[in-house]
Design a protein around this motif. Structure first.
Motif, PDB file in Angstrom:
ATOM      1  N   ILE A  89       5.304   2.626   6.420  1.00  0.00           N
ATOM      2  CA  ILE A  89       6.547   1.649   6.434  1.00  0.00           C
ATOM      3  C   ILE A  89       7.943   2.492   5.194  1.00  0.00           C
ATOM      4  N   GLN A  90       8.788   2.223   5.494  1.00  0.00           N
ATOM      5  CA  GLN A  90      10.079   2.702   3.726  1.00  0.00           C
ATOM      6  C   GLN A  90       9.619   4.091   3.870  1.00  0.00           C
ATOM      7  N   GLY A  91       9.084   5.087   5.060  1.00  0.00           N
ATOM      8  CA  GLY A  91       8.892   6.144   5.025  1.00  0.00           C
ATOM      9  C   GLY A  91       7.713   6.632   4.429  1.00  0.00           C
ATOM     10  N   HIS A  92       6.370   5.962   4.199  1.00  0.00           N
ATOM     11  CA  HIS A  92       4.988   5.514   4.194  1.00  0.00           C
ATOM     12  C   HIS A  92       4.521   5.725   4.410  1.00  0.00           C
ATOM     13  N   LYS A  93       3.840   6.559   5.212  1.00  0.00           N
ATOM     14  CA  LYS A  93       2.113   6.007   6.456  1.00  0.00           C
ATOM     15  C   LYS A  93       1.411   5.514   6.124  1.00  0.00           C
ATOM     16  N   SER A  94       1.605   4.085   7.020  1.00  0.00           N
ATOM     17  CA  SER A  94       0.782   2.922   6.859  1.00  0.00           C
ATOM     18  C   SER A  94      -0.633   3.093   7.365  1.00  0.00           C
ATOM     19  N   TYR A  95      -1.865   1.371   6.871  1.00  0.00           N
ATOM     20  CA  TYR A  95      -2.481   1.635   6.977  1.00  0.00           C
ATOM     21  C   TYR A  95      -3.371   0.352   7.409  1.00  0.00           C
ATOM     22  N   ALA A  96      -3.804   0.191   8.465  1.00  0.00           N
ATOM     23  CA  ALA A  96      -4.578  -0.722   9.387  1.00  0.00           C
ATOM     24  C   ALA A  96      -5.249  -1.570   7.979  1.00  0.00           C
ATOM     25  N   SER A  97      -6.634  -1.409   6.983  1.00  0.00           N
ATOM     26  CA  SER A  97      -7.220  -2.161   6.453  1.00  0.00           C
ATOM     27  C   SER A  97      -6.896  -1.554   5.144  1.00  0.00           C
ATOM     28  N   LEU A  98      -7.918  -1.832   3.942  1.00  0.00           N
ATOM     29  CA  LEU A  98      -8.183  -1.355   2.912  1.00  0.00           C
ATOM     30  C   LEU A  98      -9.286  -0.250   3.089  1.00  0.00           C
ATOM     31  N   GLN A  99     -10.174  -0.125   4.606  1.00  0.00           N
ATOM     32  CA  GLN A  99     -11.196   0.292   4.100  1.00  0.00           C
ATOM     33  C   GLN A  99     -10.580   1.865   4.749  1.00  0.00           C
ATOM     34  N   ASP A 100      -9.425   1.607   5.703  1.00  0.00           N
ATOM     35  CA  ASP A 100      -9.220   2.934   6.088  1.00  0.00           C
ATOM     36  C   ASP A 100      -8.622   3.812   5.039  1.00  0.00           C
ATOM     37  N   LEU A 101      -8.010   3.634   4.087  1.00  0.00           N
ATOM     38  CA  LEU A 101      -7.480   4.170   3.130  1.00  0.00           C
ATOM     39  C   LEU A 101      -8.232   5.750   2.414  1.00  0.00           C
ATOM     40  N   PRO A 102      -7.921   6.212   2.027  1.00  0.00           N
ATOM     41  CA  PRO A 102      -8.397   7.688   1.980  1.00  0.00           C
ATOM     42  C   PRO A 102      -9.388   8.039   0.744  1.00  0.00           C
ATOM     43  N   GLU A 103      -8.723   7.226   0.139  1.00  0.00           N
ATOM     44  CA  GLU A 103      -9.197   6.443  -1.221  1.00  0.00           C
ATOM     45  C   GLU A 103      -9.625   5.333  -1.737  1.00  0.00           C
ATOM     46  N   ALA A 104     -10.440   5.087  -3.189  1.00  0.00           N
ATOM     47  CA  ALA A 104      -9.915   4.269  -3.755  1.00  0.00           C
ATOM     48  C   ALA A 104      -8.726   3.873  -4.117  1.00  0.00           C
ATOM     49  N   PRO A 105      -7.835   2.926  -4.029  1.00  0.00           N
ATOM     50  CA  PRO A 105      -6.303   3.094  -5.229  1.00  0.00           C
ATOM     51  C   PRO A 105      -6.894   2.919  -6.260  1.00  0.00           C
ATOM     52  N   GLU A 106      -6.280   3.005  -7.500  1.00  0.00           N
ATOM     53  CA  GLU A 106      -6.557   2.317  -8.541  1.00  0.00           C
ATOM     54  C   GLU A 106      -6.224   1.451  -8.661  1.00  0.00           C
ATOM     55  N   MET A 107      -5.279   0.528  -8.305  1.00  0.00           N
ATOM     56  CA  MET A 107      -4.094  -0.524  -8.415  1.00  0.00           C
ATOM     57  C   MET A 107      -3.555  -1.452  -6.849  1.00  0.00           C
ATOM     58  N   VAL A 108      -4.114  -2.097  -6.543  1.00  0.00           N
ATOM     59  CA  VAL A 108      -4.219  -2.992  -4.728  1.00  0.00           C
ATOM     60  C   VAL A 108      -2.820  -3.872  -5.413  1.00  0.00           C
ATOM     61  N   ILE A 109      -2.159  -4.455  -4.663  1.00  0.00           N
ATOM     62  CA  ILE A 109      -1.060  -5.126  -5.281  1.00  0.00           C
ATOM     63  C   ILE A 109      -1.037  -6.229  -3.928  1.00  0.00           C
ATOM     64  N   VAL A 110      -1.743  -7.339  -3.826  1.00  0.00           N
ATOM     65  CA  VAL A 110      -2.121  -8.440  -2.897  1.00  0.00           C
ATOM     66  C   VAL A 110      -1.000  -9.114  -2.411  1.00  0.00           C
ATOM     67  N   ALA A 111      -0.043  -8.586  -1.610  1.00  0.00           N
ATOM     68  CA  ALA A 111       1.789  -9.829  -1.403  1.00  0.00           C
ATOM     69  C   ALA A 111       0.788 -10.699   0.050  1.00  0.00           C
ATOM     70  N   VAL A 112       0.023 -11.196   0.100  1.00  0.00           N
ATOM     71  CA  VAL A 112      -0.740 -12.030   1.665  1.00  0.00           C
ATOM     72  C   VAL A 112      -1.001 -13.363   0.705  1.00  0.00           C
TER      73      VAL A 112
END
Length: 702
Positions: free
Chosen positions: A52-75
């Motif tokens: 997405i826009q040049g960044h690797k996209s992940y299927a879910s939060l649990q698939d991330l390599p770390e817990a991000p400090e901030m999450v934007i909830v856009a659903v």
């Protein structure tokens, strides 16, 4: 900023519902984070796209390599609730919830859903911004967690992202509309945040964190409601310590003041007036509208340290001189009286038909001699009476050396170090002055209005800081609001006041006809006779007040009559009060009640039976000083009477001030348990004669 660092300067940001389209809600934050130079990690989450826009996209939060400090909830909807719960479980620090359709549209189920999200977040130590939030934007760090359209046409390299203004709002639109106004004036912003429904992190709490950013020199707030004052009080304290001005635009009305309608005080101290008093007490300037929120911004961003508000005006138009004087007078800015030596020097420079008294009219002579402007400014700069300056150039063009005017004005401003504004309607003239760093407004009225706001606000901040220094720590006590209240009878009310050193009318509570007769003989006529019952607040309507009673027997007869009236009314009979006929020069009033949000509020002003019609009163939030009370009294419409008119002696303001200060202390004393009081009238005598409370209604916490 440390407690909410992850909201303002996150090291990593994930976007649940990320979109490849930068014009979608889920696409804007991804676009902005890249555009404005966010240096942290960006994790778009969208199961249907690998990139997405040049960044690797992940299927879910649990698939991330770390817990991000901030999450934007856009659903949207319940998906947003589930996303927040997932974030909490995954160790996220901040969730910015953009979804709407919660408490802002449904006070029942919508608010319940908000509470569910907040409970899940707090259980895991996570915090929430929103829901219904347009997002957060820190241009200083590039952390733009927002979907604002305004930012689409802003340039990272431009001054848009290099400002010193912070804008915080509960409304999404109103977090960015002021930014648009400021950009038109060439003023950049550093922060613009929209907290939405304030279900967890409120605009006040976030503002406290933003106020710790040393690059912020001015804070703007847009508030639709103030359900809790705590963070605004903390914000004001931080701002005073940092010398950070705060301007607030508060819209709408709440139900906070309606419950106080059981007394005159409740009618006089409605919620919006309490907001005024709260802001004033804490050194926050309340803007009347959007223009007032942003119009004076550039003045706050100068390094001026104003010492007063006496104005000197200079123009090549007599009309502008007159209009400037009118505008200044209307907002309480006195025109400075120039020193005789200044006047003499000006007379030696200007033609005989020019005006050398303030405001200074250069006349059309400026057209034939452009040097006049530069010649007189250094002379005026030396005059100690001037606190601020306005230069009016309504018309200038061919034949006028406008470039020289603008250079001379800028040099003049640097020489004095005092506030200087220019009124210039013509764009070419205005641009010339602005290019040299001078603050320019289209008309003299707009220039005076902005200058007045800046100077008055600085005075307010200084006064607030002085009050904070003057008040002892013990004066910060405050009682908790009582769940239930009961009205004291008048005798008990007067006794409570007298015990606090508040002067009350000499009186006796009589429980029999003989006691009433004896009271008359002791006090001496004429007297006032009043029925006393904790069930009756307004005695006159039932015939329970008799004035000018001149005999002991009549006093006894009235006792019997009033006992019967109270019995017929089905009210408790607490006796009859026999009191001296108190005299004085003016009937004043002192009232107080506990606002459910802002706490104790004291009202002081013109009293008597027309108090709710005339409404010449001021509100004060304790703790306050004697000088605060004196300033409030001097702002009343009746203030000129206090000094004495037509040969009358002055009134005893010191005594009234002392009584008000003691009422403020009473309202903050937890042991007193006073919920509200009405002291009306308070008879104010001539200087040295004091004041005396004639009638009192006190509601007491059960």
């Amino acid at each position: 900023m440390s407690r909410l660092r992850a909201a303002l300067d996150p090291k990593s940001v994930a976007i649940i519902g990320a979109s490849d389209n930068p014009n979608k809600v889920g696409g804007r934050p991804v676009h902005f984070l890249g555009k404005f130079g966010f240096a942290g990690k960006i994790y778009p989450i969208n199961p249907s796209r690998p990139e997405i826009q040049g960044h690797k996209s992940y299927a879910s939060l649990q698939d991330l390599p770390e817990a991000p400090e901030m999450v934007i909830v856009a659903v949207a909807g319940d998906n947003a609730i589930a996303a927040v719960e997932d974030c909490a479980a995954f160790g996220v620090k901040i969730a910015v919830v953009m979804a709407s359709g919660f408490g802002e549209v449904d006070a029942g189920e919508g608010k319940a859903k908000e509470r569910r999200m907040v409970a899940a977040a707090h259980k895991a130590g996570m915090r929430i911004v929103g829901p219904n939030s347009q997002g957060l934007a820190n241009f200083g760090t590039g952390a733009i967690a927002s979907f604002s359209t305004m930012f689409m046409d802003m340039d990272r390299a431009a001054e848009d992202a290099k400002g010193h203004v912070a804008m915080l709002s509960q409304s999404g639109a109103l977090s960015t509309v002021p930014v648009g106004f400021l950009r038109q004036k060439g003023i950049g912003v550093r922060h613009t945040h929209a907290t939405g429904n304030d279900s967890d992190i409120t605009v006040g709490e976030l503002a406290c964190a933003v106020a710790e950013d040393s690059e912020v020199k001015l804070m703007l707030l847009y508030l639709e409601s103030i359900p809790d004052k705590r963070y605004l009080e903390e914000l004001a304290s931080i701002a005073l310590d940092r010398d950070l001005p705060i301007i607030a635009l508060k819209s709408g009305r709440t139900d906070a003041g309606k419950a106080a309608a059981q007394s005159h005080t409740g009618a006089l101290a409605n919620e919006d007036r309490v907001v005024d008093a709260f802001f004033e007490h804490h050194g926050i300037w309340r803007a009347p509208d959007m223009r007032g929120l942003v119009e004076a911004t550039e003045l706050y961003l100068k390094d001026w340290k104003p010492q007063g508000r006496r104005l000197v005006a200079i123009s090549n138009s007599g009309a502008v001189c007159v209009l400037t004087a009118d505008a200044a007078t209307s907002v309480g800015m006195p025109m400075a009286k120039l020193a005789p030596q200044t006047d003499a020097k000006l007379k030696g420079i200007l033609p005989s038909f020019a005006t050398t008294t303030n405001p200074i009219d250069l006349t059309a002579a400026l057209l034939s001699n452009s040097a006049l402007f530069g010649d007189i400014l250094p002379v005026i700069a030396e005059d100690p009476a001037a606190d601020a300056f306005l230069i009016g150039v309504p018309v200038a063009g061919p034949g006028y050396d406008v470039e020289a005017f603008s250079r001379d004005a800028a040099a003049f401003g640097k020489q004095t170090g005092k506030p200087l504004v220019v009124a210039a309607t013509q764009p070419s003239v205005a641009q010339a002055f602005a290019a040299n760093g001078t603050s320019v407004f289209p008309t003299e009225v707009e220039a005076v209005t902005a200058l007045h706001q800046f100077l008055a606000h600085r005075e307010l901040m200084a006064k607030t800081r002085a009050r904070r220094t003057a008040l002892a720590p013990g004066e910060a006590l405050i009682a908790s609001p009582a769940a239930e209240t009961t009205m004291l009878n008048e005798a008990d009310s007067l006794g409570l006041l007298a015990a606090r050193g508040i002067p009350v009318v000499p009186h006796r509570l009589c429980l029999s006809r003989n006691e009433a007769i004896a009271a008359f003989n002791i006090i001496g006529g004429p007297v006032v006779v009043k029925g006393c019952s904790a069930d009756i607040a307004h005695k006159s309507e039932l015939g329970l007040v008799r004035l000018g009673v001149n005999s002991a027997d009549t006093t006894g007869d009235i006792f019997t009559e009033m006992e019967q009236i109270i019995a017929k009314n089905g009210s408790r009979f607490d006796g009859v009060i026999v009191a001296s006929m108190a005299g004085g020069r003016r009937e004043m009033m002192i009232g107080a009640h506990r606002d459910p949000v802002f706490g104790p509020v004291v009202v002081v002003g013109d009293g008597g039976k027309y108090v709710e019609i005339v409404k010449d009163t001021r509100l004060l939030l304790p703790p306050f000083t004697a000088q605060d009370v004196r300033d409030a009294l001097q702002s009343l419409r009746i203030a000129p009477l206090f000094a004495g008119v037509r040969g009358e002696p002055p009134m005893d303001l010191d005594a009234l001030v002392d009584a008000v200060v003691k009422v403020g202390a009473l309202m903050r004393d937890p042991a007193a348990r006073v919920a509200s009081l009405d002291l009306n009238p308070v008879m104010l005598g001539s200087e040295g004669q004091g004041c005396v409370v004639v009638d009192a209604v006190v509601f007491h916490g059960v």
